[in-house]
Design an enzyme around this catalytic site. Structure first.
Site, PDB file in Angstrom:
ATOM      1  N   LEU A 581       0.813  -1.211   0.000  1.00 57.17           N
ATOM      2  CA  LEU A 581       0.000   0.000   0.000  1.00 57.17           C
ATOM      3  C   LEU A 581       0.847   1.262   0.000  1.00 57.17           C
ATOM      4  CD1 LEU A 581      -2.889   1.050   0.064  1.00 57.17           C
ATOM      5  CD2 LEU A 581      -2.789   0.997   2.572  1.00 57.17           C
ATOM      6  N   ASP A 582       1.958   1.264   0.741  1.00 63.13           N
ATOM      7  CA  ASP A 582       2.783   2.463   0.791  1.00 63.13           C
ATOM      8  C   ASP A 582       3.505   2.714  -0.523  1.00 63.13           C
ATOM      9  OD1 ASP A 582       4.368   0.169   1.310  1.00 63.13           O
ATOM     10  OD2 ASP A 582       5.999   1.478   2.011  1.00 63.13           O
ATOM     11  N   GLN A 584       1.939   1.937  -3.509  1.00 64.88           N
ATOM     12  CA  GLN A 584       0.897   2.345  -4.439  1.00 64.88           C
ATOM     13  C   GLN A 584       0.509   3.815  -4.250  1.00 64.88           C
ATOM     14  OE1 GLN A 584      -2.488  -0.302  -4.639  1.00 64.88           O
ATOM     15  NE2 GLN A 584      -1.240  -2.030  -3.936  1.00 64.88           N
ATOM     16  N   CYS A 585       0.632   4.328  -3.029  1.00 62.71           N
ATOM     17  CA  CYS A 585       0.252   5.710  -2.736  1.00 62.71           C
ATOM     18  C   CYS A 585       1.488   6.606  -2.698  1.00 62.71           C
ATOM     19  CB  CYS A 585      -0.466   5.794  -1.390  1.00 62.71           C
ATOM     20  SG  CYS A 585      -1.967   4.800  -1.292  1.00 62.71           S
ATOM     21  N   THR A 586       1.280   7.886  -2.934  1.00 68.33           N
ATOM     22  CA  THR A 586       2.358   8.859  -2.807  1.00 68.33           C
ATOM     23  C   THR A 586       2.446   9.256  -1.341  1.00 68.33           C
ATOM     24  OG1 THR A 586       1.871   9.678  -5.015  1.00 68.33           O
ATOM     25  CG2 THR A 586       3.245  11.064  -3.616  1.00 68.33           C
TER      26      THR A 586
END
Length: 714
Positions: A581-582, A584-586
């Protein structure tokens, strides 16, 4: 009527002017103040208008219109260009004192200002100017303070009038129809109508009415006074009377009597207060009276005939019977959009008053900006551009607003997250227009094709259509902001901007660090022609264009410091596949995006103001380049790298290399092969490295590292 004096006459009392200021005057004054005058509070020449009374129950106002002021383009000291011969607009010269602060407005010496204008009238009387141009007898004074934040205006009129001491008296004031014989009345009416209908005399407010012994009347100019004497003629001094009162002449008669007494030394004057009804002379409404002027013994030569002894003056307009100024607030009456435009531009225009007189606001506002990415950076950049006065913005993004976005991305709210989320590009545009209705914003929902993200044969046409569309968007805008959150998504925009020679700004974020940079010009040995439009790279019949790098001095693009091609560095297929998840996200510190976005927009504005534009060399704060200090907005760096971990910021320079995005090899190949080139670059990760020679470079570097293994490590 006032009390009767000892001679049987009544003290002559005059009905004051009633002022009216059209809203257009305040709009023009605001524009003049913001765009031209700034903090200059020098007196401004203005023109007022009035006309004869045209209704038995209503006086005509003394009016200021937008054209009463000089235009923004004209010189400040020039008198407004007013067309003559308008029967409904007798032009009167005046002066405006517009102060910079409310305190300065209240501190004005109104007595001295009135005396100064009265002195001008007195001089015009003695020099003969008032005979040649009688409108100067009614010259006026206006003081004002314009609060351009609240659109509130305080103002006060003065209509200087020379004071007779003792006051003039009037005998036999009556309707003109009762003073003239029937034959005289018909002839006077006809003569007045002819005077008013002539383009040469319609707006001349003071005149002579000459009636011969045969009752024939003629209207003459004041300068013809001597020729009207004798032959048994009756001579009346006529003037356009804006007042409707049956027992009082209007204010213009005051200084007219001063002219008559001083110029022709008359003590008894027959006057005609000329008034109209529906555009024609109305002698039932007009008045005729005899004014008696008493000058104390010895005063004739020492007073009214002495240029140096200016009589006392009165003339400040009353407001509801009190000597106080008037206030008008236009905020409620203005169109909200126009009010928003004025308020939004206020700060920028105030910057030109002192700090940045050379600020090119028109150039900034007319620049079309393309924002690639409508996330955290895109939202902040859009708002900063809007604050700088940019009015044409296109946002491109293919994502939807998620629940986690509104707290970091300033153009979205919770409503944009519901029902699966609105498209970011469209929601951002809607938000921009709600913030500022004058924005010309457009949203484009589209994914950017990326190298190292291969597409199937069924998807090729759709991908190439996206490439063509992005190519057209870049071509149709003046500046491009690359604000996407993956490295490979920046490749195609960087190539297209190099091909089109557009102003290009890239902003990229790490967890606690950022990069903001401007891309250098395209690799051409051509002249600095920013308007030159490239040929369509996707055209079937494209001609090849030979290009070569312009040397080491050309500034590089975002990819010029890379030794590998932009691709999916985690996996060779989809960029979000199998990422945590970290990844995939900015994930960045919240304060980072506003800092980087602000610097990106400031860098863009600096480029617009630099005489060399996109071709400007890099300037660093500690550089020996003395020319940087000459630019209005300071130095123009190439790269700005910052760290929140160390709270530091550094300006760097990186020259162009044989990179995968902006070098002559790649741009030439793109122009020659178009679609085939794009397909190969996107479907084959190593193609760009092979094309630019990076593969060989990496191979040689690997060999060098292998040789190091033969050495003993101590």
């Amino acid at each position: 009527m006032a009390k009767q004096d000892q001679s049987g006459g009544y003290i002559l009392q005059f009905a004051p002017f009633q002022s009216f200021v059209d809203e257009g005057f305040w709009h023009r004054l605001s524009s003049l103040k913001l765009n031209k005058l700034g903090i200059d509070d020098s007196p401004i020449p203005v023109t007022g208008f009035y006309a004869p009374c045209s209704h038995s129950q209503v006086s005509n106002h003394f009016t200021l219109l937008s054209e009463s002021l000089p235009s923004n383009e004209s010189e400040q000291c020039s008198v407004p260009a007013i067309p003559r011969s308008n029967r409904n607009r007798c032009s009167v010269p005046g002066i405006l004192y517009n102060t910079n602060t409310l305190e300065a407005y209240h501190a004005l010496d109104k007595k001295s200002l009135l005396k100064e204008e009265a002195k001008k009238i007195w001089e015009d009387i003695h020099t003969g100017k008032a005979v040649e141009d009688s409108a100067v007898l009614s010259r006026f004074l206006l003081i004002s303070f314009a609060d351009l934040k609240k659109w509130s205006f305080q103002y006060w009129f003065a209509f200087p009038a020379l004071v007779f001491d003792p006051p003039a008296t009037v005998v036999g004031l009556k309707p003109a129809s009762q003073w003239f014989t029937l034959e005289e009345a018909d002839s006077v009416s006809a003569a007045c109508n002819d005077w008013r209908n002539s383009n040469l005399t319609a707006d001349i407010p003071f005149f002579l009415v000459c009636i011969a012994s045969n009752s024939h009347a003629t209207i003459r100019h004041l300068k013809d006074w001597e020729t009207c004497q004798g032959y048994g003629q009756k001579v009346l001094f006529g003037f356009y009377d804006p007042c409707h009162f049956p027992n009082n002449p209007g204010w213009p008669l005051r200084n007219f009597l001063a002219l008559i007494c001083s110029r022709w030394n008359l003590k008894t004057v027959h006057f005609l207060c000329y008034r109209e009804n529906r555009g024609f002379a109305d002698l039932g409404l007009s008045l005729v009276g005899e004014a008696v002027i008493t000058v104390p013994q010895g005063r004739v030569t020492e007073g009214w005939r002495d240029l140096l002894r200016v009589p006392n003056a009165v003339g400040w307009e009353l407001n509801k019977g009190r000597h106080i100024s008037r206030v008008i607030n236009l905020a409620k009456s203005m169109d909200p959009t126009m009010l928003a435009i004025s308020a939004a531009d206020l700060n920028l225009k105030l910057m030109r008053w002192r700090a940045l007189p050379s600020l090119k606001l028109d150039k900034v506002s007319s620049t079309k900006c393309l924002l690639l990415g409508a996330g955290t950076l895109g939202c902040q950049v859009a708002r900063m551009l809007m604050a700088w006065g940019v009015r044409k913005i296109t946002l491109l993004d293919h994502g939807r607003v998620a629940m986690s976005n509104p707290v970091r991305q300033s153009l979205y709210t919770l409503d944009n997250c519901l029902n699966g989320g609105d498209f970011k590009a469209m929601a951002a545009v809607k938000s921009l227009k709600e913030i500022f209705p004058a924005m010309e914003a457009e949203g484009v929902v589209m994914a950017i094709p990326m190298p190292g993200h291969p597409v199937s044969s069924q998807e090729e046409e759709s991908m190439l259509e996206d490439c063509r569309r992005l190519h057209e968007l870049v071509d149709s805008h003046d500046a491009v902001f690359i604000l996407t959150d993956t490295k490979e998504s920046r490749w195609l925009p960087a190539l297209l901007c190099a091909n089109a020679n557009k102003i290009t700004i890239t902003a990229a974020l790490g967890f606690d660090s950022f990069l903001v940079m401007r891309h250098g010009p395209r690799p051409l040995n051509s002249t600095h022609d920013l308007k030159a439009e490239p040929e369509n790279a996707l055209s079937a019949d494209m001609d090849s264009l030979a290009m070569a790098d312009s040397g080491a001095e050309r500034l590089g693009c975002y990819f010029c410091s890379d030794v590998v091609a932009p691709t999916d560095f985690i996996y060779s297929v989809q960029s979000t596949a199998d990422r945590t998840l970290d990844q995939q996200c900015t994930v960045t510190r919240p304060g980072l995006a506003p800092i980087a976005s602000s610097l990106a927009v400031e860098l863009f504005v600096d480029i617009l103001h630099h005489p060399n534009g996109i071709f400007a060399d890099c300037e660093i704060a500690d550089s020996s380049n003395s020319g940087s200090s000459e630019q209005p907005l300071g130095i123009l760096p190439h790269q700005i790298r910052g760290s929140l971990h160390e709270f530091s910021q550094t300006t760097l320079v990186g020259h162009a290399s044989n990179c995968t995005a902006c070098c002559s090899t790649v741009v030439t190949e793109y122009r020659k092969r178009g679609k085939e080139f794009l397909l190969q670059a996107i479907n084959h990760p190593s193609y760009l490295e092979d094309l630019t020679g990076l593969t060989e470079f990496i191979y040689n570097e690997t060999d060098d590292n292998d040789d190091d293994d033969d050495f003993v490590k101590l």
